[in-house]
Design a protein around this motif. Structure first.
Motif, PDB file in Angstrom:
ATOM      1  N   THR A 139       0.895 -10.298  -1.161  1.00 23.53           N
ATOM      2  CA  THR A 139       1.995  -9.431  -1.766  1.00 23.53           C
ATOM      3  C   THR A 139       1.603  -8.932  -3.085  1.00 23.53           C
ATOM      4  O   THR A 139       0.905  -9.622  -4.067  1.00 23.53           O
ATOM      5  CB  THR A 139       3.590 -10.357  -1.865  1.00 23.53           C
ATOM      6  OG1 THR A 139       3.872 -10.838  -0.938  1.00 23.53           O
ATOM      7  CG2 THR A 139       4.362  -9.439  -2.661  1.00 23.53           C
TER       8      THR A 139
ATOM      9  N   TYR B 199       4.307  -5.795   0.942  1.00 21.44           N
ATOM     10  CA  TYR B 199       3.645  -7.074   1.635  1.00 21.44           C
ATOM     11  C   TYR B 199       2.408  -6.530   2.318  1.00 21.44           C
ATOM     12  O   TYR B 199       2.772  -5.599   3.113  1.00 21.44           O
ATOM     13  CB  TYR B 199       5.038  -7.632   2.832  1.00 21.44           C
ATOM     14  CG  TYR B 199       6.285  -7.954   2.462  1.00 21.44           C
ATOM     15  CD1 TYR B 199       7.205  -8.219   3.090  1.00 21.44           C
ATOM     16  CD2 TYR B 199       6.478  -8.754   0.878  1.00 21.44           C
ATOM     17  CE1 TYR B 199       8.391  -8.563   2.729  1.00 21.44           C
ATOM     18  CE2 TYR B 199       7.579  -9.095   0.532  1.00 21.44           C
ATOM     19  CZ  TYR B 199       8.524  -9.155   1.450  1.00 21.44           C
ATOM     20  OH  TYR B 199       9.735  -9.621   1.143  1.00 21.44           O
TER      21      TYR B 199
ATOM     22  N   LEU C 140       3.249 -11.128   7.261  1.00 19.51           N
ATOM     23  CA  LEU C 140       2.738 -11.808   5.806  1.00 19.51           C
ATOM     24  C   LEU C 140       1.482 -12.860   6.372  1.00 19.51           C
ATOM     25  O   LEU C 140       0.748 -13.233   5.661  1.00 19.51           O
ATOM     26  CB  LEU C 140       3.987 -12.338   5.506  1.00 19.51           C
ATOM     27  CG  LEU C 140       4.990 -11.444   4.520  1.00 19.51           C
ATOM     28  CD1 LEU C 140       6.178 -12.255   4.489  1.00 19.51           C
ATOM     29  CD2 LEU C 140       4.256 -11.075   3.173  1.00 19.51           C
TER      30      LEU C 140
END
Ligand code: SDX
Length: 394
Positions: free
Chosen positions: A22, A33, A54
């Motif tokens: 991030t 992200y 992620l």
């Protein structure tokens, strides 16, 4: 600094790691992200897709997306023996304390998670089990607190639909999902999904760095998130707004108290270690508040007070000089309440959202083979002195 040790309480100026998960720019209010701006993800993506992004570093293609969703869907059940834990918790137990205990207990039911040399497939299985089961564990604590029957997951529903279903359905009635609520919750979970090296992510990393299993590292992250200075702020904001309303709505008085150094009162939901102009998530959530409450026909007095607090604080030199603006927690509770989430579960919702981020941070720490976290100190205690037998002590 003494010798090689630089003192940095709260790690305000310490980079603990290199990370590709991030990106935040506190001055410009930027949050991305894996390079994707949060505004675009909130608008176009869904929470499981963001979880995949992620954890794996890229947006999934159709095949990867279908596989990930199917894995999560097929692991939402928990071991039937875990239900007995809920009967053992006192009615006063806070849902965050229950969640932390239950997540740590998962390692007992899935011993492969404790093998430091486990395969990639076993590591991935732990990710899927965590993302799937956190919603079931959360819903069970709600049903248990209400004395209502537990609702089993329905594998035909999407992740967010299933959570709402397990939370609010009752066997004796048909449960209707409101698309407005599903969309609002998807967006909120996306906005909470990661935030680089915040207190709870750092906790997950440092617990994981001792090669403790991932379930216990995530359980530790839940405990860190619980604090009102961190994820617990969303509950503290609503409690503060309700207190101001009960006190006659004199928000100016409470702003003055927040500025008074002799008064421990802080404006909950205001301020941030990194964002010094605005929290881009608060901007999106505030806008969503209006849309959702209007669509649901909810008129929440707390929203009015929240807006007034923000309006006055943003013109007040005390807040401007310190770069104090509404953060992610300032408006989120208004939406959770409109959806029917009880106040004491607001931070549980934060944990459900943050879980993929914690997993991504843990995975990166393991892949980078980072050393066990063990900070040093500057010693300021007693110099050498000899033992005194109790008869000779004053
Ligand atoms: C989250 O790290 C993350 O990314 C966290 C998070 C995430 O997504 O993971 O973004 C989620 O935790 C958001 C923050 C939620 N917490 C709150 O809303 C609680 C209220 N906020 C504060 O307690 C505080 O602003 C923190 C904890 C958020 C940040 O604290 P810092 O960076 O340690 O700043 P500080 O406490 O040193 O404050 C700097 C100054 C101080 O005044 P001076 O000593 O300089 O005169 O600002 C003042 C503080 O007294 N101050 C406040 C205030 N926050 C800071 N004064 C009144 N009200 C406040 N809310």
């Amino acid at each position: 600094t003494t010798g090689l040790i630089t003192l940095d309480p709260g790690y305000k100026n310490t980079g603990a790691t290199k990370s590709a998960v991030t990106f935040l720019d506190g001055e410009k209010g930027i949050l991305r992200y894996r390079g994707y701006p949060i505004e675009q993800l909130a608008e176009n993506s869904d929470f499981l897709e963001v979880a995949y992004l992620l954890i794996n570093g890229d947006l999934p293609n159709k095949k990867q997306s279908a596989y990930f969703k199917e894995r999560i869907t097929n692991h939402t059940l928990i071991h039937e023996d875990m239900k007995r834990f809920y009967e053992a918790f006192p009615s006063t137990a806070h849902p965050m304390g229950i969640l932390s205990s239950m997540l740590s207990s998962l390692s007992t039911f899935y011993p492969e998670s404790q093998n430091p040399n486990r395969s990639i497939e076993d590591i991935e299985l732990t990710f899927h089990r965590l993302v799937a089961k956190i919603t079931t564990l959360a819903a069970l604590s709600y049903k248990s607190s209400k004395g209502q029957p537990y609702i089993y997951p329905d594998n035909k529903k999407s992740y967010v639909e299933n959570f709402l279903y397990m939370m609010f359905a009752v066997p004796s009635e048909k449960y209707e999902l409101d698309p407005v609520v599903v969309d609002a919750l998807n967006k909120l979970l996306i906005l909470h999904a990661d935030h680089e090296q915040n207190c709870s992510a750092s906790t997950v990393r440092i617990v994981g760095s001792s090669q403790s299993n991932l379930y216990s590292a995530i359980s530790a992250g839940v405990s860190a998130l619980w604090g009102p200075l961190h994820g617990g702020a969303n509950q503290a904001v609503i409690e503060m707004l309700e207190m101001i309303i009960a006190d006659g709505g004199d928000y100016q008085k409470w702003i003055e108290k927040a500025k008074d150094k002799n008064d421990s009162f802080r404006l909950m939901g205001f301020g941030h270690r990194v964002y010094k102009n605005f929290d881009p998530r608060a901007t999106i959530i505030k806008k969503s508040c209006d849309e959702i409450l209007a669509k649901m026909g909810v008129d929440d007095k707390a929203l009015g007070i929240a807006r007034k607090l923000e309006e006055v604080a943003l013109k007040d030199p005390y807040f401007i000089e310190r770069g104090l603006y509404p953060n992610v927690d300032f408006y989120s509770g208004i939406i959770y309440r409109a959806i029917g989430i009880p106040t004491e579960m607001f931070t549980v919702l934060f944990a459900i959202g943050r879980l993929p981020g914690w997993i991504a941070q843990w995975k990166e720490m393991i892949e980078n083979q980072e050393p066990i976290g063990r900070p040093r100190q500057v010693y300021v205690g007693a110099t050498k002195r000899d033992y005194v037998p109790i008869e000779k002590r004053k």
